[in-house]
Design a protein around this motif. Sequence first.
Motif, PDB file in Angstrom:
ATOM      1  N   SER A  55     -12.354  32.043 -18.600  1.00 44.96           N
ATOM      2  CA  SER A  55     -13.405  32.815 -17.966  1.00 44.96           C
ATOM      3  C   SER A  55     -12.820  33.588 -16.791  1.00 44.96           C
ATOM      4  O   SER A  55     -11.861  33.144 -16.164  1.00 44.96           O
ATOM      5  N   SER A  57     -14.207  36.288 -13.393  1.00 41.59           N
ATOM      6  CA  SER A  57     -15.369  36.755 -12.663  1.00 41.59           C
ATOM      7  C   SER A  57     -14.920  37.651 -11.514  1.00 41.59           C
ATOM      8  O   SER A  57     -13.878  37.425 -10.909  1.00 41.59           O
ATOM      9  N   SER A  59     -16.394  39.825  -7.918  1.00 35.79           N
ATOM     10  CA  SER A  59     -17.497  39.898  -6.974  1.00 35.79           C
ATOM     11  C   SER A  59     -17.003  40.406  -5.618  1.00 35.79           C
ATOM     12  O   SER A  59     -15.850  40.203  -5.261  1.00 35.79           O
ATOM     13  N   THR A  90     -19.423  34.548  -6.935  1.00 37.73           N
ATOM     14  CA  THR A  90     -19.020  34.830  -8.312  1.00 37.73           C
ATOM     15  C   THR A  90     -19.968  34.146  -9.296  1.00 37.73           C
ATOM     16  O   THR A  90     -20.713  33.235  -8.935  1.00 37.73           O
ATOM     17  N   ARG A  91     -19.926  34.589 -10.531  1.00 37.13           N
ATOM     18  CA  ARG A  91     -20.834  34.136 -11.591  1.00 37.13           C
ATOM     19  C   ARG A  91     -20.790  32.609 -11.773  1.00 37.13           C
ATOM     20  O   ARG A  91     -19.720  32.010 -11.823  1.00 37.13           O
ATOM     21  N   ASN A  92     -21.949  31.994 -11.880  1.00 38.73           N
ATOM     22  CA  ASN A  92     -22.156  30.563 -12.134  1.00 38.73           C
ATOM     23  C   ASN A  92     -21.740  29.657 -10.970  1.00 38.73           C
ATOM     24  O   ASN A  92     -22.504  28.815 -10.562  1.00 38.73           O
ATOM     25  N   ILE A  93     -20.543  29.772 -10.450  1.00 38.14           N
ATOM     26  CA  ILE A  93     -20.068  28.934  -9.349  1.00 38.14           C
ATOM     27  C   ILE A  93     -19.465  29.840  -8.281  1.00 38.14           C
ATOM     28  O   ILE A  93     -18.549  30.599  -8.564  1.00 38.14           O
ATOM     29  N   SER A  94     -19.970  29.749  -7.065  1.00 38.06           N
ATOM     30  CA  SER A  94     -19.451  30.582  -5.977  1.00 38.06           C
ATOM     31  C   SER A  94     -18.018  30.191  -5.641  1.00 38.06           C
ATOM     32  O   SER A  94     -17.660  29.013  -5.683  1.00 38.06           O
ATOM     33  N   THR A  95     -17.202  31.194  -5.295  1.00 42.56           N
ATOM     34  CA  THR A  95     -15.830  30.939  -4.859  1.00 42.56           C
ATOM     35  C   THR A  95     -15.864  30.667  -3.364  1.00 42.56           C
ATOM     36  O   THR A  95     -16.367  31.483  -2.591  1.00 42.56           O
TER      37      THR A  95
END
Length: 106
Positions: A55, A57, A59, A90-95
């Motif tokens: 995956s 992502s 942002s 970021t998508r689904n889980i923030s960095t």
Amino acid sequence: MGTYLIGGGGWYFREASLSKPVPVGTSITLRQDLLWWGYNCQSGTVITNLTLASSSSNSWGVNGGIGFTVRVGEAPYRFYVESRYHYAPTRNISTQLVAITFGIRY
């Protein structure tokens, strides 16, 4: 001796993958249970370094932190230590990341 604040924004790119490595030179005959676990085969033998999922992502994100400096020896040499927090939704889980850096500055 000095203190400073630092911050900014930018574009964050995150890439992740999940894999199941198989030791090189190992010849494993494919069985039904291995197929169930996600292994693939080629000519009846398990393929090495199988990537199960990947995956990426992108942002916009921000960072901010604090640093400390102290003069070392003759000017303009300075020792510094800095801590900086990074955040990107970021998508689904923030960095989220905390980086600590130290060194000599000229």
